[in-house]
Write a protein that holds these residues in place. Structure first.
Motif, short mmCIF file in Angstrom:
data_model
loop_
_atom_site.label_atom_id
_atom_site.label_comp_id
_atom_site.label_asym_id
_atom_site.label_seq_id
_atom_site.Cartn_x
_atom_site.Cartn_y
_atom_site.Cartn_z
N ARG A 1 9.01 7.63 -4.74
CA ARG A 1 7.90 8.55 -5.04
C ARG A 1 7.91 9.76 -4.11
O ARG A 1 7.68 10.89 -4.55
CB ARG A 1 6.57 7.80 -4.95
N ILE A 2 8.16 9.53 -2.83
CA ILE A 2 8.22 10.66 -1.89
C ILE A 2 9.36 11.60 -2.25
O ILE A 2 9.23 12.83 -2.17
CB ILE A 2 8.36 10.15 -0.44
N THR B 1 0.81 -1.22 0.00
CA THR B 1 0.00 0.00 0.00
C THR B 1 0.85 1.27 0.00
O THR B 1 0.36 2.34 -0.37
CB THR B 1 -0.95 0.06 1.22
N LEU B 2 2.11 1.17 0.42
CA LEU B 2 2.94 2.36 0.60
C LEU B 2 3.15 3.17 -0.67
O LEU B 2 3.09 4.41 -0.61
CB LEU B 2 4.28 1.97 1.23
N PRO B 3 3.39 2.55 -1.84
CA PRO B 3 3.55 3.38 -3.04
C PRO B 3 2.31 4.24 -3.33
O PRO B 3 2.45 5.41 -3.70
CB PRO B 3 3.80 2.36 -4.15
N SER B 4 1.13 3.67 -3.15
CA SER B 4 -0.09 4.45 -3.41
C SER B 4 -0.26 5.56 -2.38
O SER B 4 -0.65 6.68 -2.73
CB SER B 4 -1.31 3.55 -3.40
N TRP B 5 0.02 5.25 -1.11
CA TRP B 5 -0.08 6.30 -0.08
C TRP B 5 0.86 7.45 -0.40
O TRP B 5 0.50 8.62 -0.26
CB TRP B 5 0.23 5.74 1.30
N ALA B 6 2.08 7.12 -0.82
CA ALA B 6 3.06 8.15 -1.16
C ALA B 6 2.55 9.00 -2.33
O ALA B 6 2.64 10.24 -2.30
CB ALA B 6 4.40 7.52 -1.50
N SER C 1 8.29 -2.50 -2.65
CA SER C 1 7.22 -1.54 -2.39
C SER C 1 7.72 -0.40 -1.52
O SER C 1 7.40 0.77 -1.77
CB SER C 1 6.03 -2.23 -1.72
N LEU C 2 8.48 -0.74 -0.50
CA LEU C 2 9.05 0.29 0.37
C LEU C 2 9.98 1.21 -0.42
O LEU C 2 9.91 2.44 -0.31
CB LEU C 2 9.80 -0.37 1.53
N THR D 1 9.87 1.76 -3.61
CA THR D 1 9.04 2.54 -4.53
C THR D 1 8.43 3.74 -3.81
O THR D 1 8.38 4.85 -4.35
CB THR D 1 7.94 1.65 -5.13
N ALA D 2 7.95 3.52 -2.59
CA ALA D 2 7.38 4.63 -1.81
C ALA D 2 8.43 5.71 -1.56
O ALA D 2 8.15 6.91 -1.69
CB ALA D 2 6.81 4.11 -0.49
#
Length: 194
Positions: free
Chosen positions: A181-182, A124-129, A174-175, A177-178
């Motif tokens: 993105r951030i 979920t972290l990439p989408s949250w970012a 995923s981590l 990727t987040a």
């Protein structure tokens, strides 16, 4: 670092005929989102059988290809059919998360529940970012080393090999990727205020 997301324009072009057909027949974008969840659940059901190998990989790949097609089509059908709404964007995001969770839930038959939970949370972290960046006024970053398409590919590899280490790769990717993105969001927002 866009990863497989760089193929999205090509993929969207391949789906243009399907998109036009769905618009012509008045198919609601939310129905396509729900179909994506069903495809994710189908992938999860195959993984949930606990058997791995070529047949499982093909079945999971087919279900996740349907899931990705729906993820691509729902927004396009909404735009082309004049049905875009802000709440539709919310439904789209929820649908993406539910489809991914449904697929990952099948991994409980193959891997330790703590590992599956960690992978699901990390996914979920990439989408949250991306959503946090968009909420702050930045362009929504996409892609990355383990975006949605790469995570689907990792589940196909898990179905093929049965090696649960792919879930660790999914979580770590995923981590990363987040973080990517951030970092993009931070750079864009800093440049906007300079």
């Amino acid at each position: 670092m866009n990863g497989l997301y760089a193929l999205k324009p090509w993929y969207a072009a391949r789906l243009s005929g399907v998109r036009a057909l769905l618009v012509t027949h008045g198919v609601h974008p939310s129905a396509i989102t729900v179909a994506g969840i069903v495809f994710g659940a189908a992938a999860g059901a195959v993984l949930g059988l606990g058997e791995t190998g070529p047949w499982a990989a093909v079945a999971v790949a087919a279900a996740l290809a349907g899931r990705l097609a729906c993820a691509n089509l729902d927004g396009g059908v909404a735009r082309d059919g004049g049905r875009s709404t802000r709440f539709g964007a919310v439904v789209n995001e929820l649908g993406d998360r539910l489809a991914e969770y449904a697929a990952l839930a099948g991994c409980l038959a193959l891997a330790d529940p703590a590992l599956v939970a960690a992978a699901a949370l990390a996914a979920t972290l990439p989408s949250w970012a991306a959503l946090a960046g968009a909420a702050a006024g930045a362009r929504r970053p996409q892609g990355g080393p383990a975006g949605k398409t790469e995570r689907c590919a990792l589940l196909v590899l898990l179905a093929l090999t049965g090696w649960t280490g792919w879930l660790i790769v999914l979580a770590a990717g995923s981590l990363l990727t987040a973080v990517v993105r951030i970092t993009r969001v931070h750079r864009e927002l800093r440049e906007a205020t300079s």
